[in-house]
Design an enzyme around this catalytic site. Structure first.
Site, PDB file in Angstrom:
ATOM      1  N   TYR A 186      -6.425  -9.768  -6.683  1.00  0.00           N
ATOM      2  CA  TYR A 186      -7.115 -11.105  -6.365  1.00  0.00           C
ATOM      3  C   TYR A 186      -7.955 -11.701  -7.382  1.00  0.00           C
ATOM      4  CZ  TYR A 186      -5.865  -9.956  -1.595  1.00  0.00           C
ATOM      5  OH  TYR A 186      -4.958  -9.440  -0.502  1.00  0.00           O
ATOM      6  N   ASP A 188      -4.364  -3.577   4.747  1.00  0.00           N
ATOM      7  CA  ASP A 188      -3.819  -3.250   3.611  1.00  0.00           C
ATOM      8  C   ASP A 188      -4.498  -1.723   3.161  1.00  0.00           C
ATOM      9  OD1 ASP A 188      -2.513  -3.436   1.047  1.00  0.00           O
ATOM     10  OD2 ASP A 188      -3.866  -4.498   0.028  1.00  0.00           O
ATOM     11  N   GLY A 235      -7.894  -6.663  -9.849  1.00  0.00           N
ATOM     12  CA  GLY A 235      -7.208  -6.347  -8.738  1.00  0.00           C
ATOM     13  C   GLY A 235      -6.329  -7.507  -8.497  1.00  0.00           C
ATOM     14  N   VAL A 244     -13.329  -7.714 -11.368  1.00  0.00           N
ATOM     15  CA  VAL A 244     -14.306  -7.159 -10.680  1.00  0.00           C
ATOM     16  C   VAL A 244     -15.175  -6.893 -11.887  1.00  0.00           C
ATOM     17  CG1 VAL A 244     -15.088  -5.475  -9.347  1.00  0.00           C
ATOM     18  CG2 VAL A 244     -13.024  -6.212  -8.588  1.00  0.00           C
TER      19      VAL A 244
END
Ligand code: ADP
Length: 303
Positions: free
Chosen positions: A18, A129, A16, A21
């Protein structure tokens, strides 16, 4: 070998904004979890601690329609966030051509989305978001808001920290006009765009740039009149636009019920102060009139 003496790390399930995962097993509970790594190495000292504190607060946000943050811990140069593992997301549902969404199914997804928002807004937490791929769907069919507050805590890579947090298509007009004192109404606008996307199975306002985004909004809803939105002219990036009349919303969503359209128009109200709240939306007659929302476990999902 166990992360934090507890998590058995498995395969990568996604990447993603950031970080990466991973799927993992929580050996304490036996549950499958998702561990999101957020690199905080380059940030100035101190920021990390603020982020950690804010994340601890998120752990208190428990609701059936919010993804549970099970744990968080720093490891190496990254913050690790442990969430319940989710099977799919609303974007996958909307895009899956094999899935037929009945009016009752759409109502169920919209209701779960608004329940999650109402809970957070009651606790004074904004999502900031909202977009279909941040609405995760569990094995039980429950829709849960994910990535809560991350945009605020970490900003978005390559973007300005303040008002440019939303995925463009879901960005409220006050954000596009540079408002810095925005509130929970920005989440409702985004939820309205997602509701329209559920109803039509297409992005409702797919702007190709920030300017085009305003153009798409004006074309769909008409240019806002000062009488509709008195504070508009005071916003930092406000510029006057040539008047565009609003076509009837019905022409854009020919298949939607009158109740659905009425609720949608209230979620996509220009003036954030006049926009419907999540709690009011849940009390709208769209949700009390037939058909009743589909039970989460009965909802169609991608195979
Ligand atoms: P973005 O920053 O683009 O919103 P995320 O960082 O939230 O993306 O997640 C990246 C990918 O990881 C998602 O597209 C999804 O496939 C997967 N993912 C994120 N959270 C979970 C979760 N709780 N359960 C299962 N998969 C997840």
């Amino acid at each position: 070998k166990l992360l934090e003496n507890r998590y058995l790390k498995g395969e990568i399930v996604g990447e993603g904004t950031y970080g990466i995962v991973n799927k993992a097993i929580d050996t304490k509970t036996g549950n499958i979890v998702a561990i999101k790594r957020i690199r905080i190495g380059e940030k100035k000292e101190g920021v990390n601690f603020t982020a950690l504190r804010e994340i601890k607060l998120l752990k208190e946000l428990k609701d059936p329609n919010i993804i549970e943050l099970i744990d968080c811990f720093p490891y190496k140069d990254s913050l690790h966030l442990v969430f319940e593992f989710m099977e799919t997301d609303l974007e996958a549902v909307i895009k899956d051509k094999h899935i037929v969404l009945s009016p009752a199914d759409t109502k169920s997804y919209a209701q779960m989305m608004l329940k999650g928002l109402a809970f957070c807004h009651k606790k004074w937490v904004l999502h900031r978001d909202m977009k279909p791929n941040n609405l995760l769907i569990g094995a039980d069919g429950q829709l849960k808001l994910a990535d809560f507050g991350l945009a605020r805590m970490f900003g978005s890579p390559g973007r300005n920290f303040t008002h440019q947090v939303f995925a463009r298509w879901y960005r409220a007009p006050e954000l596009l006009f540079g408002s810095k004192h925005y509130g929970s109404a920005v989440d409702i606008w985004a939820a309205g765009c997602i509701f329209a996307e559920l109803l039509t199975r297409r992005a409702f306002l797919p702007g190709s740039s920030d300017i085009d985004q305003l153009g798409k909004i004006f074309a769909a809803l008409g240019t806002p009149k000062p009488s509709q939105w008195p504070d508009m002219a005071y916003l930092r990036d406000y510029v006057e636009y040539q008047y565009v009349a609003a076509p009837p919303l019905r022409t854009l969503l020919p298949m939607a019920s009158d109740d659905a359209l009425d609720l949608l128009s209230k979620m996509l109200t220009y003036d954030p102060k006049a926009r419907i709240t999540a709690q009011q939306a849940l009390e709208h007659r769209y949700f009390s009139s037939l058909p009743a929302p589909t039970r989460p476990s009965q909802l169609p999902r991608p195979r």
